[in-house]
Every structure is written in structure tokens, then in C-alpha cells.
Design a protein around this motif. Structure first.
Motif, PDB file in Angstrom:
ATOM      1  N   ARG A 132      15.326  10.902  -3.037  1.00  0.00           N
ATOM      2  CA  ARG A 132      14.120  10.060  -2.910  1.00  0.00           C
ATOM      3  C   ARG A 132      13.950   9.398  -1.538  1.00  0.00           C
ATOM      4  O   ARG A 132      13.113   8.502  -1.397  1.00  0.00           O
ATOM      5  CB  ARG A 132      14.050   8.979  -4.003  1.00  0.00           C
ATOM      6  CG  ARG A 132      14.228   9.460  -5.402  1.00  0.00           C
ATOM      7  CD  ARG A 132      13.269  10.524  -5.798  1.00  0.00           C
ATOM      8  NE  ARG A 132      11.890  10.093  -5.933  1.00  0.00           N
ATOM      9  CZ  ARG A 132      10.918  10.865  -6.392  1.00  0.00           C
ATOM     10  NH1 ARG A 132      11.169  12.111  -6.771  1.00  0.00           N
ATOM     11  NH2 ARG A 132       9.694  10.414  -6.467  1.00  0.00           N
ATOM     12  N   ASN A 180       3.869   9.948  -0.289  1.00  0.00           N
ATOM     13  CA  ASN A 180       4.055   9.761  -1.730  1.00  0.00           C
ATOM     14  C   ASN A 180       5.025   8.597  -1.975  1.00  0.00           C
ATOM     15  O   ASN A 180       5.937   8.379  -1.189  1.00  0.00           O
ATOM     16  CB  ASN A 180       4.645  11.048  -2.309  1.00  0.00           C
ATOM     17  CG  ASN A 180       4.517  11.145  -3.809  1.00  0.00           C
ATOM     18  OD1 ASN A 180       3.615  11.781  -4.310  1.00  0.00           O
ATOM     19  ND2 ASN A 180       5.417  10.509  -4.544  1.00  0.00           N
ATOM     20  N   SER A 181       4.818   7.883  -3.073  1.00  0.00           N
ATOM     21  CA  SER A 181       5.759   6.812  -3.393  1.00  0.00           C
ATOM     22  C   SER A 181       7.136   7.402  -3.730  1.00  0.00           C
ATOM     23  O   SER A 181       7.229   8.430  -4.405  1.00  0.00           O
ATOM     24  CB  SER A 181       5.255   6.009  -4.588  1.00  0.00           C
ATOM     25  OG  SER A 181       6.283   5.159  -5.055  1.00  0.00           O
ATOM     26  N   ALA A 182       8.170   6.719  -3.272  1.00  0.00           N
ATOM     27  CA  ALA A 182       9.531   7.159  -3.602  1.00  0.00           C
ATOM     28  C   ALA A 182       9.860   6.857  -5.058  1.00  0.00           C
ATOM     29  O   ALA A 182      10.822   7.392  -5.608  1.00  0.00           O
ATOM     30  CB  ALA A 182      10.536   6.466  -2.694  1.00  0.00           C
ATOM     31  N   HIS A 183       9.046   6.001  -5.691  1.00  0.00           N
ATOM     32  CA  HIS A 183       9.328   5.596  -7.072  1.00  0.00           C
ATOM     33  C   HIS A 183       8.441   6.324  -8.084  1.00  0.00           C
ATOM     34  O   HIS A 183       8.397   5.946  -9.247  1.00  0.00           O
ATOM     35  CB  HIS A 183       9.094   4.092  -7.249  1.00  0.00           C
ATOM     36  CG  HIS A 183       9.658   3.264  -6.152  1.00  0.00           C
ATOM     37  ND1 HIS A 183      10.989   3.260  -5.837  1.00  0.00           N
ATOM     38  CD2 HIS A 183       9.063   2.433  -5.268  1.00  0.00           C
ATOM     39  CE1 HIS A 183      11.188   2.442  -4.810  1.00  0.00           C
ATOM     40  NE2 HIS A 183      10.041   1.939  -4.446  1.00  0.00           N
ATOM     41  N   PHE A 243       5.733  -0.660   2.048  1.00  0.00           N
ATOM     42  CA  PHE A 243       6.991  -1.157   1.460  1.00  0.00           C
ATOM     43  C   PHE A 243       7.043  -0.810  -0.026  1.00  0.00           C
ATOM     44  O   PHE A 243       8.092  -0.422  -0.544  1.00  0.00           O
ATOM     45  CB  PHE A 243       7.104  -2.681   1.617  1.00  0.00           C
ATOM     46  CG  PHE A 243       7.335  -3.150   3.031  1.00  0.00           C
ATOM     47  CD1 PHE A 243       7.962  -2.338   3.966  1.00  0.00           C
ATOM     48  CD2 PHE A 243       6.946  -4.416   3.434  1.00  0.00           C
ATOM     49  CE1 PHE A 243       8.183  -2.765   5.268  1.00  0.00           C
ATOM     50  CE2 PHE A 243       7.160  -4.866   4.729  1.00  0.00           C
ATOM     51  CZ  PHE A 243       7.774  -4.036   5.650  1.00  0.00           C
ATOM     52  N   ILE A 244       5.907  -0.967  -0.697  1.00  0.00           N
ATOM     53  CA  ILE A 244       5.861  -0.697  -2.142  1.00  0.00           C
ATOM     54  C   ILE A 244       6.244   0.757  -2.419  1.00  0.00           C
ATOM     55  O   ILE A 244       6.905   1.061  -3.408  1.00  0.00           O
ATOM     56  CB  ILE A 244       4.461  -1.032  -2.709  1.00  0.00           C
ATOM     57  CG1 ILE A 244       4.270  -2.559  -2.727  1.00  0.00           C
ATOM     58  CG2 ILE A 244       4.262  -0.461  -4.111  1.00  0.00           C
ATOM     59  CD1 ILE A 244       2.852  -3.010  -3.005  1.00  0.00           C
ATOM     60  N   LEU A 245       5.841   1.643  -1.496  1.00  0.00           N
ATOM     61  CA  LEU A 245       6.133   3.065  -1.709  1.00  0.00           C
ATOM     62  C   LEU A 245       7.629   3.367  -1.626  1.00  0.00           C
ATOM     63  O   LEU A 245       8.112   4.286  -2.254  1.00  0.00           O
ATOM     64  CB  LEU A 245       5.404   3.917  -0.676  1.00  0.00           C
ATOM     65  CG  LEU A 245       3.881   4.007  -0.769  1.00  0.00           C
ATOM     66  CD1 LEU A 245       3.342   4.905   0.331  1.00  0.00           C
ATOM     67  CD2 LEU A 245       3.450   4.570  -2.120  1.00  0.00           C
ATOM     68  N   LYS A 246       8.359   2.606  -0.814  1.00  0.00           N
ATOM     69  CA  LYS A 246       9.750   3.023  -0.586  1.00  0.00           C
ATOM     70  C   LYS A 246      10.820   2.020  -0.990  1.00  0.00           C
ATOM     71  O   LYS A 246      11.974   2.404  -1.147  1.00  0.00           O
ATOM     72  CB  LYS A 246       9.951   3.437   0.874  1.00  0.00           C
ATOM     73  CG  LYS A 246       9.608   2.388   1.905  1.00  0.00           C
ATOM     74  CD  LYS A 246       9.636   2.985   3.310  1.00  0.00           C
ATOM     75  CE  LYS A 246       9.112   1.989   4.315  1.00  0.00           C
ATOM     76  NZ  LYS A 246       8.926   2.548   5.630  1.00  0.00           N
ATOM     77  N   TYR A 247      10.477   0.739  -1.137  1.00  0.00           N
ATOM     78  CA  TYR A 247      11.517  -0.241  -1.439  1.00  0.00           C
ATOM     79  C   TYR A 247      11.357  -0.804  -2.846  1.00  0.00           C
ATOM     80  O   TYR A 247      10.254  -0.806  -3.416  1.00  0.00           O
ATOM     81  CB  TYR A 247      11.497  -1.393  -0.435  1.00  0.00           C
ATOM     82  CG  TYR A 247      11.724  -0.970   1.001  1.00  0.00           C
ATOM     83  CD1 TYR A 247      12.749  -0.091   1.341  1.00  0.00           C
ATOM     84  CD2 TYR A 247      10.912  -1.454   2.028  1.00  0.00           C
ATOM     85  CE1 TYR A 247      12.950   0.297   2.653  1.00  0.00           C
ATOM     86  CE2 TYR A 247      11.115  -1.067   3.343  1.00  0.00           C
ATOM     87  CZ  TYR A 247      12.135  -0.189   3.648  1.00  0.00           C
ATOM     88  OH  TYR A 247      12.340   0.200   4.949  1.00  0.00           O
ATOM     89  N   SER A 248      12.457  -1.342  -3.359  1.00  0.00           N
ATOM     90  CA  SER A 248      12.416  -1.991  -4.674  1.00  0.00           C
ATOM     91  C   SER A 248      11.847  -3.404  -4.510  1.00  0.00           C
ATOM     92  O   SER A 248      11.723  -3.899  -3.387  1.00  0.00           O
ATOM     93  CB  SER A 248      13.828  -2.057  -5.247  1.00  0.00           C
ATOM     94  OG  SER A 248      14.613  -2.896  -4.436  1.00  0.00           O
ATOM     95  N   GLY A 306      11.744   5.543   7.154  1.00  0.00           N
ATOM     96  CA  GLY A 306      12.484   4.311   6.889  1.00  0.00           C
ATOM     97  C   GLY A 306      12.978   4.232   5.458  1.00  0.00           C
ATOM     98  O   GLY A 306      13.531   3.207   5.049  1.00  0.00           O
ATOM     99  N   GLY A 307      12.800   5.299   4.703  1.00  0.00           N
ATOM    100  CA  GLY A 307      13.226   5.303   3.299  1.00  0.00           C
ATOM    101  C   GLY A 307      14.739   5.375   3.162  1.00  0.00           C
ATOM    102  O   GLY A 307      15.448   5.742   4.096  1.00  0.00           O
ATOM    103  N   GLU A 308      15.199   4.983   1.976  1.00  0.00           N
ATOM    104  CA  GLU A 308      16.638   4.961   1.718  1.00  0.00           C
ATOM    105  C   GLU A 308      16.980   5.911   0.575  1.00  0.00           C
ATOM    106  O   GLU A 308      16.107   6.266  -0.217  1.00  0.00           O
ATOM    107  CB  GLU A 308      17.071   3.542   1.332  1.00  0.00           C
ATOM    108  CG  GLU A 308      16.824   2.521   2.427  1.00  0.00           C
ATOM    109  CD  GLU A 308      16.989   1.089   1.940  1.00  0.00           C
ATOM    110  OE1 GLU A 308      17.351   0.888   0.760  1.00  0.00           O
ATOM    111  OE2 GLU A 308      16.737   0.183   2.737  1.00  0.00           O
ATOM    112  N   LEU A 362      10.204   8.841   2.644  1.00  0.00           N
ATOM    113  CA  LEU A 362       9.266   8.166   3.554  1.00  0.00           C
ATOM    114  C   LEU A 362       9.991   7.693   4.812  1.00  0.00           C
ATOM    115  O   LEU A 362      11.202   7.488   4.780  1.00  0.00           O
ATOM    116  CB  LEU A 362       8.644   6.958   2.858  1.00  0.00           C
ATOM    117  CG  LEU A 362       7.695   7.307   1.729  1.00  0.00           C
ATOM    118  CD1 LEU A 362       8.235   6.830   0.412  1.00  0.00           C
ATOM    119  CD2 LEU A 362       6.332   6.707   1.983  1.00  0.00           C
TER     120      LEU A 362
END
Lengths: 214, 508
Positions: free
Chosen positions: B103, B432-435, A71-76, B108-110, B106
Motif C-alpha cells: 500500500r 488512489n487512496s492507500a486505504h 494526507f487522507i489518502l495515505k496516512y492514518s 511520501g506513502g508508507e 502515493l
């Protein structure tokens, strides 16, 4: 005192006034009488609810924490918080449904089966059901059982095996007052977690309610 | 009324048929004159590799009906997806942005909030009625991200045999992406792993499992290998029927985005196709790649390849009904119809599917076939193009300026310059992290006849470049990186510079 109250009624007789306030009207008294006769007392229900809440919430949090790195990788942060509250709120609903079903079953079955000694029997029921649920979860992949068994046999094995195990444990606990006391005291201690989980559930309900209605 | 003679009345009567025909004629003439009044129908087939279509040179005749459709269309022979799986591939298609910008990298990423309103629907909503349907739940999330500007969002399970996705319930309409993140594959697990819900999770799985067993048994004659499955079981014919229904009720001009799950696995064709391609033909055997996670044998790869081809053939047979309908109803005369995919599929180097780290042609080379209104000839385009070009092309079609944030170009034949020298990127950064800056990444740069791919995985202690000449070596077997240092270093510098440039925003 709670420990004594929660033991099997065949061993410890409870004074009727300990089960709640008397109703004013005759009709009300009649209803309360039926409820008292059919269903476990409030304190017992609360103890079992505490066990269910503890089990369901702990499992839900375990899963949430397991997925947290992804979750940390993709969500705020706000999205992750929302996912957390979805977990918590759903766990609360699941606890209410599970405990409610248990109380309902105890009301339907003959009182000796589940209502008397509701706390230790409820505790054992939750324990066996949780173990069965975890075993089942482990053996599912993409909606298909990974163990080589048909659904029909799985049903027989699960329900039949679970029932036999549960009855065995009930009989054992019924014969061993010490075991009953031990279970009831564990249930009592576990119920303390209600003070943590229920306020969290309340916040969760508010947060999710806001998100859905905004 | 008294002034109208019998003769005048007959004259007036004679032009009545013209008055009846006036509306449709005006509509047709207006449509021809104003491209911004024409429909844009975007049909996306998930996991559709151009390297498995005979139109693109595959030896098996997997899609004969598509070939017939292409006889009156533009065929882009070197079209690439910017991503290797649904999330980045679809986000690039919808936004005209590379994954380093949107971005959504991943599972399920948005799409990042900065670009959430930069989808084709937002672009066309002022002039077109917008309709969206995605059978892939990861693509469906992007449709939820559009918001009100997607006028008609058809539920993901609308044409499925199974219903009841929790996050798709009306109660979650204001919070679908987060509800999706919470419920699907989390509180309720559908794949491997535990459910977040201790008791209701497995109960739901038991019920689903029983339902699926019953549905598969009911359809055993038509689908001997079981029914195709997306978020639920479905029949190929049902989704085509559904698509026809959607197109029947179309108000003009509309933008229609239909993202079908086939030919995404599991590959479950109709019975008639189960023995198709038992022809003994085999693809070239390629060495297992060091990044292949649990390498499949060549035999397994070939078995799955054949199943994929059979599924494609089965899908093509159903698809023909949709294409025939569009022709018969006149939609092909009033619409731009685009057929493409979000990414391809691999059956080589130990990999089956599209969940690994590898970037080779079959996973990024996707079909792009566009039928212009009333087109009557086939035009083949050999210029390299990318799926980030779809949005700028649509913008140009409706006479809008190309948005300044878009990273693609207008396609050739739609006003775009056929640039053979352009840089086409594709990437995979699913760990990789989206952030954060892209540091765990597979990224390829296709330019002219060459493709340079860079694998950088510090966690796996793997850092390699591969260079192939796609013209001389379409199977990408001969790594030219050590042998042709000049081209290798030129492309390497360009790729690393671009990556550094895109990563710069995360330095502070």
C-alpha cells in the motif's frame, strides 16, 4: 483602556506604574528600569504576539488544510493528527521567535523607531513581512527563484523596498491618530485568537513531546 | 615445559604459520560452505532503466564498466519493477510484495503497518548485521520503518554537500516518518508551492538558495551543469567514496542496502560527459498518449534522453571505482552483490520522467545483475522476473523458508523454477487512496511475450486496454488489443480477476 495604552507614547503618556509590579530590591528596580526604558511594556508585547500568533497559525493551518486531502489518502487518522500538531507546535515556536526578534529589535533601536507605538508599528511590521514572505514563497521552485533576478538584487529589493514601505507606513500612522487607533483595535480583536491557539499549542507541545520521548 | 625437546619445539614452530592463517582460512572455507554466512550487498540505483543500458540492447554505450562487471555475473534480461516510481518500486523490492499489498502507492506513502516488519532487514537481522542507506528521501522513510532491526542506518545526507534535513535530526529519531510528513515539502517546502511556515520557510529557502549558488560555483569546472541534487547537492564521487567506506567497515555476514540517487534527475553529469552521445542517433518517435499531462515535444524528449544517457555514463565511471574496490578487497568472493533499480524513466509519448500515469517498458524494465561469491562467468537469464522476487531469493539464500506473505518467487539460478508463463504485474496508483480499493490505476500484466496494460481513471473519464507483443514489437507501438481479441481477453480476464481479488478486502 488597552487601546489608549497601546498608542504611540509620543501622543499618550503612560503612567509608569501601569507597566508592571515594582521590584523589591534596588538592583531589581534598576534592571526593571532598564527593561522599561529599552523594551515595550508587557501588554504591548502581548498584543503584537497575538497578531503574530494569529498570522503564523492561520497560514500554517491554511497549508495543513490544503494538504489534508492528500494526507487522507495515505496516512492514518493518528498520523494526520500528529502532522497537525507538528504544524501547530512549529507555528507556536515560529511565533515566539518572530515576536522575540521584534522585541529585541525594538530594544536595540532608538525608542522612537519601534518601541513607542509598538503595537501599531509591530502590526505593520508583521503585515509587510507576511506579504513579503508570501510573495517570496510564490516565486521559489525547488530552491531556485523562478523570477529572473539574482539573489543580490532580490536582497536589495526585498530589504530595501520593505524598509521603505514600512517607514512610509510608520510615518503615515504616526501622523494619523485615527489610523493608529484602528490598527490597535484590530490588533486587540485579533489577540482574542490567542485563547484558541495557545491551548492548542499547549496540547501540541504535549503530543509532540510524548511522540519524541516515548 | 621441561618435556619439550629442541626437536619438538622446532616441529611446533613449523606449524606456526598455519596457526596464523587458521582464522582467515576457516572463515573462507566456512563462507563457501555456508551461504547464510556470506554478505548480501544490494546496490540500488534510482530511476535506472534497463532500456538505456547497452547490456540490455541499447545502442549507446552508456555503461561500459557495468558490462565488464556483468561478465562475471548473472544478467536478468527481463526483470521488472512492480512500481513506476520510488515509493511503490522500493517498497516492493524491500518487502517482496506488490503495491496492492504493501500500500505504499502515493508520494511520501508508507508501508502499511501489517507489513512494516516484513522487509529484508527484518528477515536477515537474526543472522546478519544490517546496514541501510537511502539517498532518496522517500526510500529513506522505509528504512525508518524497519526500526531497531536495521542496525546501522546511515543518514540520508551523510555523503551530500548540504546537511540539515529537519526530520533527520536526532530529536526526531522516535518519530521520523511523521516528522518527515510534517516538515519535508510541507512546513518547509522544497518544490513548487507555499511553505507551512510563513516566515522561516522562505528564510530557509533563501539561505539554501545562496548556499547552492555558492556550491555550484565552486564545482563549476567539474560539473558545468551544476551539481547533482537529491535532498541536497552532492558529488557523484563522494557517494561512491562513502559506499567504499561503508564496505570497508563491514562485519561479516552483513546485509547492506545502498540506495543511490543517480541516475535520477536532474541529470547533471561531470563536464567530461556533457557532449557524449551528440551522435545524431534518435529513438523511435512515438505518438503522444492521451494520459500525458503536459506533453513534451519529441525534440525535448530526445534532449532529455541524451542528458540522461550522459549522466548514466558519468555515473558508470564513478561506479567502476566501487566495483573495482569490491573485487580488489575480496568482497566479490564472499558476497552476493545485486545491482538493480526501483523503477525506470520515460522519454516518449509526451512524457519525460516517471511522474505520469503511463506504463511502458522503459519505466518498469530495470536491470538486475547478481554476482555470486567468486563467480567467473556470465550467465544470461531470459525468464521474466520481478523485483518482488528479491526478498524470497534472499530468504532462500540464507536457508530460510520463503515467508508466506511474500508474493514473489525465488529467482532462477537460485533454486527458482524458470517459469516463462508467470504473471508479472506493475502498477501506478498515485492518485488512489492507500486505504481504499484500487480504482484509479494503471496496471500491466506481462506474460510470455505479451503485455496488457489497463488504464482506469474514472475521474479523467479514461478507461483503456493496450496489448503489445514485446518480442515482435519491443517499442510497443502496435496496440494489438483490437486485433488479437483472444489473447487480449484472456489476459484481461486474468488481470481484472486479480485486481478484483486484491480489492475484495476493501469491500466490507
Amino acid at each position: 483602556m488597552i487601546v489608549e495604552r497601546c498608542l504611540d507614547r509620543s501622543i499618550v503618556k503612560l503612567p509608569p506604574q501601569a507597566t508592571g509590579k515594582p521590584m523589591e530590591s534596588t538592583k531589581g528596580r534598576k534592571i526593571m528600569g532598564i527593561l522599561r526604558k529599552r523594551f515595550p511594556i508587557w501588554n504591548e508585547i502581548l498584543s503584537v504576539f497575538g497578531v503574530v500568533v494569529f498570522t503564523v497559525h492561520s497560514w500554517s493551518l491554511r497549508e495543513f488544510l490544503f494538504r489534508l486531502p492528500s494526507f487522507i489518502l495515505k496516512y492514518s487518522v493518528s498520523e494526520i493528527s500528529a502532522v497537525f500538531f507538528y504544524h501547530i507546535t512549529f507555528a507556536f515556536l515560529e511565533s515566539v521567535i518572530f515576536c522575540g526578534t521584534l522585541v529585541l529589535i525594538s530594544g536595540i533601536l532608538p525608542s522612537g523607531w519601534l518601541r513607542s507605538g509598538f503595537v501599531y508599528k509591530g502590526f505593520l511590521f508583521v503585515l509587510v513581512a507576511a506579504a513579503a514572505a508570501i510573495i517570496l514563497q510564490r516565486n521559489f521552485n525547488d530552491g531556485v527563484l523562478t523570477i529572473d533576478i539574482s539573489m543580490k538584487y532580490l536582497f536589495y529589493l526585498g530589504v530595501g523596498g520593505g524598509a521603505v514601505l514600512l517607514i512610509g507606513l510608520f510615518v503615515l500612522a504616526q501622523k494619523m491618530t485615527r489610523l493608529q487607533k484602528l490598527i490597535v483595535s484590530v490588533a486587540d480583536r485579533v489577540s482574542i485568537m490567542l485563547y484558541l491557539y495557545i491551548p492548542l499549542d499547549f496540547i501540541g507541545l504535549l503530543v509532540i513531546g510524548y511522540r519524541l520521548l516515548r | 615445559m621441561a618435556d619439550i625437546s629442541r626437536r619438538d619445539f622446532l616441529k611446533l614452530l613449523s606449524i606456526t604459520p598455519m596457526a596464523i592463517l587458521e582464522q582467515p582460512l576457516v572463515r573462507i572455507f566456512n563462507l563457501s560452505a555456508n551461504p547464510d554466512q556470506q554478505n548480501i550487498i544490494l546496490l540500488v540505483f534510482d530511476t535506472w532503466s534497463a532500456d538505456h543500458v547497452q547490456l540490455y540492447g541499447y545502442p549507446r554505450e552508456t555503461m561500459p564498466n557495468l558490462s565488464m562487471f556483468a561478465d562475471n555475473a548473472l544478467v536478468y534480461h527481463r526483470h521488472y519493477s512492480a512500481g513506476t516510481f520510488t515509493v511503490p518500486g522500493t517498497a516492493s523490492l524491500l518487502t517482496g510484495l506488490y503495491p496492492w499489498s504493501h500500500r505504499a502507492i502515493l508520494l511520501g506513502g508508507e508501508i502499511t503497518p501489517e507489513h512494516r516488519n516484513h522487509q529484508i532487514f527484518n528477515l536477515l537481522s537474526p543472522t546478519h548485521s544490517t546496514v541501510g542507506y537511502a539517498q532518496n528521501q522517500y526510500a529513506n522513510i522505509f528504512l525508518y520503518q524497519v526500526g531497531q532491526e536495521l542496525k546501522t542506518h546511515i543518514p540520508i545526507d551523510n555523503f551530500d554537500l548540504e546537511h540539515g534535513l529537519i526530520y533527520d535530526l536526532p530529536i526526531f529519531r522516535n518519530d521520523q516518518p511523521t516528522a518527515f510528513a510534517s516538515f519535508e515539502d510541507d512546513i518547509f517546502q522544497t518544490g513548487v508551492g507555499f511553505d507551512g511556515s510563513l516566515f522561516l520557510g522562505p528564510l530557509s529557502r533563501l539561505i539554501t538558495s545562496r548556499e547552492r549558488e555558492a556550491l555550484n560555483n565552486e564545482s563549476r569546472l567539474s560539473y558545468p551543469r551544476g551539481l547533482p541534487k537529491a535532498s541536497g547537492l552532492f558529488r557523484l564521487e563522494d557517494i561512491i567514496d562513502g559506499a567504499i567506506e561503508i564496505l570497508k567497515g563491514l562485519s561479516q555476514p552483513s546485509l547492506v542496502y545502498l540506495h543511490f540517487f543517480p541516475p535520477h534527475g536532474p541529470y547533471r553529469p561531470k563536464g567530461k560527459y556533457n557532449h557524449r552521445f551528440d551522435d545524431g542517433w534518435q529513438a523511435v518517435e512515438k505518438p503522444v498518449h492521451a494520459l500525458s499531462q503536459s506533453p513534451a515535444t519529441f525534440k525535448e524528449e530526445e534532449d532529455q534522453r541524451r542528458r540522461y544517457d550522459q549522466y548514466l555514463a558519468s555515473w558508470d565511471a564513478e561506479l567502476s571505482r566501487l566495483l573495482d574496490y569490491m573485487k580488489a578487497s575480496g568482497l566479490l568472493d564472499t558476497s552476493y552483490v545485486m545491482l538493480t533499480s526501483d523503477h525506470g524513466e520515460l522519454f516518449e509519448r509526451g512524457e519525460i520522467g516517471h511522474n505520469g500515469y503511463l506504463i511502458y517498458d522503459p519505466i518498469i524494465h530495470v536491470p538486475l545483475i547478481i554476482s555470486r561469491p567468486g563467480q567467473k562467468e556470465r550467465i544470461d537469464i531470459q525468464t521474466p522476473t520481478s523485483n518482488v522476487d528479491i526478498l524470497p531469493t534472499i530468504a532462500s539464500l540464507i536457508g530460510r523458508p520463503i515467508p508466506d506473505w511474500a508474493e514473489g518467487q525465488v529467482l532462477p539460478e537460485f533454486g527458482g523454477f524458470p517459469d516463462q508463463d508467470r504473471d508479472i504485474y506493475a502498477m501506478d496508483a498515485k492518485t488512489n487512496s492507500a486505504h481504499a480499493a484500487l480504482t484509479r490505476i494503471s496496471i500491466s500484466l506481462t506474460k510470455n511475450d505479451h503485455r496488457l496494460t489497463y488504464y482506469q481513471y474514472p475521474n479523467l473519464n479514461y478507461k483503456e486496454f493496450e496489448l503489445f507483443n514485446l518480442e515482435d514489437d519491443p517499442d510497443e507501438l502496435n496496440n494489438l488489443y483490437p486485433a488479437q481479441p483472444q489473447i487480449a481477453h484472456q489476459l484481461q480476464d486474468e488481470l481484472l480477476q486479480k485486481l478484483a481479488e486484491e480489492n475484495r478486502r476493501f469491500q466490507n
